[in-house]
Design a protein around this motif. Sequence first.
Motif, short mmCIF file in Angstrom:
data_model
loop_
_atom_site.label_atom_id
_atom_site.label_comp_id
_atom_site.label_asym_id
_atom_site.label_seq_id
_atom_site.Cartn_x
_atom_site.Cartn_y
_atom_site.Cartn_z
N THR A 82 0.86 -1.18 0.00
CA THR A 82 0.00 0.00 0.00
C THR A 82 0.90 1.24 0.00
OG1 THR A 82 -1.84 1.13 1.12
CG2 THR A 82 -0.21 0.03 2.52
N TYR A 83 0.36 2.39 0.27
CA TYR A 83 1.18 3.60 0.34
C TYR A 83 0.49 4.61 1.24
CZ TYR A 83 -2.10 5.26 -3.29
OH TYR A 83 -3.22 5.60 -3.99
N LEU A 84 1.29 5.53 1.73
CA LEU A 84 0.78 6.57 2.62
C LEU A 84 -0.15 7.48 1.81
CD1 LEU A 84 0.92 7.86 5.45
CD2 LEU A 84 2.80 9.27 4.60
N ARG A 85 -1.39 7.68 2.31
CA ARG A 85 -2.34 8.52 1.57
C ARG A 85 -3.33 9.16 2.54
NH1 ARG A 85 -4.17 12.16 -0.54
NH2 ARG A 85 -5.11 12.30 -2.61
N PRO A 86 -2.97 10.31 3.11
CA PRO A 86 -3.93 11.02 3.97
C PRO A 86 -5.14 11.47 3.16
CG PRO A 86 -1.69 11.87 4.26
CD PRO A 86 -1.67 10.99 3.05
N ARG A 87 -6.33 11.21 3.66
CA ARG A 87 -7.55 11.63 2.98
C ARG A 87 -7.84 13.11 3.18
NH1 ARG A 87 -7.87 7.73 -0.66
NH2 ARG A 87 -7.91 5.65 0.31
N ARG A 88 -7.42 13.61 4.34
CA ARG A 88 -7.64 15.02 4.65
C ARG A 88 -6.35 15.59 5.23
NH1 ARG A 88 -13.00 15.61 8.17
NH2 ARG A 88 -12.42 17.80 7.87
N LEU A 89 -6.13 16.86 4.98
CA LEU A 89 -4.93 17.53 5.48
C LEU A 89 -5.30 18.74 6.33
CD1 LEU A 89 -2.74 17.36 2.25
CD2 LEU A 89 -2.52 15.96 4.30
N ASP A 90 -6.44 18.65 7.02
CA ASP A 90 -6.87 19.78 7.86
C ASP A 90 -6.40 19.64 9.30
OD1 ASP A 90 -8.45 17.62 8.33
OD2 ASP A 90 -10.36 18.67 8.21
N HIS A 91 -5.82 18.48 9.66
CA HIS A 91 -5.28 18.34 11.01
C HIS A 91 -3.98 19.15 11.11
CE1 HIS A 91 -3.40 16.50 14.56
NE2 HIS A 91 -4.63 16.12 14.91
N PRO A 92 -3.74 19.81 12.25
CA PRO A 92 -2.52 20.63 12.37
C PRO A 92 -1.23 19.88 12.13
CG PRO A 92 -4.05 21.10 14.18
CD PRO A 92 -4.61 19.92 13.44
N ALA A 93 -1.22 18.56 12.35
CA ALA A 93 0.01 17.79 12.15
C ALA A 93 0.44 17.74 10.69
CB ALA A 93 -0.17 16.37 12.69
N LEU A 94 -0.51 17.93 9.77
CA LEU A 94 -0.19 17.88 8.33
C LEU A 94 -0.72 19.09 7.58
CD1 LEU A 94 -0.98 14.10 7.67
CD2 LEU A 94 1.28 15.13 7.87
N ALA A 95 -1.21 20.09 8.31
CA ALA A 95 -1.87 21.23 7.66
C ALA A 95 -0.93 21.99 6.73
CB ALA A 95 -2.44 22.17 8.72
N GLY A 96 0.38 21.95 6.99
CA GLY A 96 1.31 22.66 6.13
C GLY A 96 1.42 22.09 4.74
#
Length: 710
Positions: free
Chosen positions: A449-463
């Motif tokens: 599989t591969y890394l795939r965030p569905r949303r990027l609104d969390h502060p940990a990945l917001a940048g």
Amino acid sequence: MGFLTPLLLGGIALVAIPVALHLVMRQKPREMTFPALRFVKQRRDSNRRRMKLRHWLLLALRCLLIAGIAAALARPTLQGSGLRGKDSAPLAVNLVVDNSLRMEYIHQNESRLDKATQFALELVEKLPEDAIVAVTDLGRAAHGYAPDLTAAASRLQNLRPTAEAKPLVDAVLESIQLAAEQEDRRQEVFVFTDLSQGAWNDDGVKEINDALAKAPDVRIYVVDCGVAEPKNASLGEPQLRHSVLRPGEALHIETDVTSNLKGSPPLVEFMLQGADGKPQKRAERFVEFDEQGRGRMVFEIPELPLGTHQGSIVLTASDPLMFDNERYFTVEVRPPAKTLIVAEQKNEAMFVEYALSGSLGGASRFDVTVATFADLAKTPLEGFNSVVLLDPGAQSNEIWGQLWDFASAGGGVGIFLGHNAIDHLDSFNGEAAQRLLPGKLKRVSHGDTYLRPRRLDHPALAGLRNTGEELPWQICRVFSYWAFDKLGPESYVIAGFANDKPAFIERPAGRGRVLVSTTPFSDPLDPVGRDAWNVLPSEPWPFIGIVDQLVGYLSQEGDERLDYMAGETARIHLTQQQQVGSYVLRLPDGQAGSRVAATGGEEVAISVTDELGNYRLTAGGKSQRLDRGFSVNARGKLSDLDRFDPEKLTAALPKDRFRLAENLEMVEEYVDVGRSGRELFPWAICLVAVIWGTEHLLANRFYGEGKDKD
């Protein structure tokens, strides 16, 4: 039919005057001697009948003239053709005035709010004295019925645009409910708005329709104060790459620009406050628009000194709506965050250390120290912002307790699980480790599989959200990852893999946080005697961006929110050295006032954020023990001036209880018909004038013929 002043109908009795005059001034027949008496007698009888008819006709016109004047002065009204509730009941009128910043739009030298207020004031002037009126705006204060009509008019006159406006639909629903409580009155709601999509939407209209169904006696009128084809140029909400910068790191800020104005592209200026507190232009650029009138501005200012920096982006175009031509920002430049990376061998930390070192040419936001697990027990953690464990193995209860105490005190702990945990499940599932982990480790899952965030609104990945869709996530391949038996109630998944299994999990720990990765960030690309768990470090991008964001979040940079929307409560976190008993808050308009802070408080909460601009908190005089700031902007949707379809509004609301007014005349028509009735005075006066003219012509002709015969 009714009359506003029925006592004047007594003037109709004056019709007796022309009757009396008619009888007194009646002409007597003359005696004439002619040879042909027979012919004269026939002529006399014919003249007598004609004269009698003319006398009666003239008398009727004169009587009708007097009666008409009396009736016109009594102001006749026509009732029964408007939206009426309970017949003959007093009125309960609710006025909803949209006073959001969008209503500052200028058209024909008049703002939409001024126009709405003018309409509402004229409506109040026409209400009977026994009516009660409630004025509801989009402010946050509670509203109710005014003591009298004068007080209601005063409320309207004192309305001002507000940046912290609640949704218009909420104000309408509030007014419908307030009107429905007046069961012994006619219940009417008037909404004064520009009918833009920034205020109206399909869901909101449905809510209003549902509210009307629950309040069957309420009638609603929407008064359109808008402009058919609004023109505007606006800046979107500013987007900072980082609100907390490190020495040498550039300030990077972006904003969208939209415009439907004709002419040459406008100039956008980047302003930054200098040491004297005055704005200084640091950059400027012309906007390049696409065919839809959309553009994007990017500014990057390098090497800001340590401290708090505030400024704004200014669109120099002049247009009918000016509040969205300037957006504000605040950033802080701090020393690099101290991060401790712990691995079995120091060389295993090289991927993460490389990602945090700014090796791609940018400034490093982190002061990285690398240690081994063997040295962790004797390494003091108090001086670090975050601790990152790379593929940890079994740890003693003392180590787990040390990490828990560090996180509880406000630090960030990152646990990047991998191969070394396989043979030590007892340690990870023990009581000491479970205080940090989100749940008990169950097994290692295998699958491509591969890394795939569905949303990027969390502060940990917001940048990463500005480039999230462009990132090559498919190259972030993962072959093995840990699965937990059951996540604890306080744990939640930040991001997952393409197969929707958890990749990053967070759980709170006192005043700090713990972040767990189910796959390692330090696994060799070609390990000896086993398969690699992933190839995440194989590509500098997006690996560097992911590591930078996660470790920055662990260092609690994500909590330092320095930009707010109007009406939100600003929360400024204070270090132990910044905690003060009182501070000075300087508002955007330059006014300053002293405020008391909670002794020893780690946070200052400021709720007075209804003014757009930059705010500054200072304390300690020249020593500047406290010098922090934040910015307040209006929401981007307030610049949406596109018109909501009136036909859609009319079709969605009940026809027998809703009207849409497009101008002042229609408003007055609804008001007149719905209350005292539609006045017929102009028509009555015109009819009197016609009767008077007819009487005058007949009188002149009649008496003129009489003289000729004489």
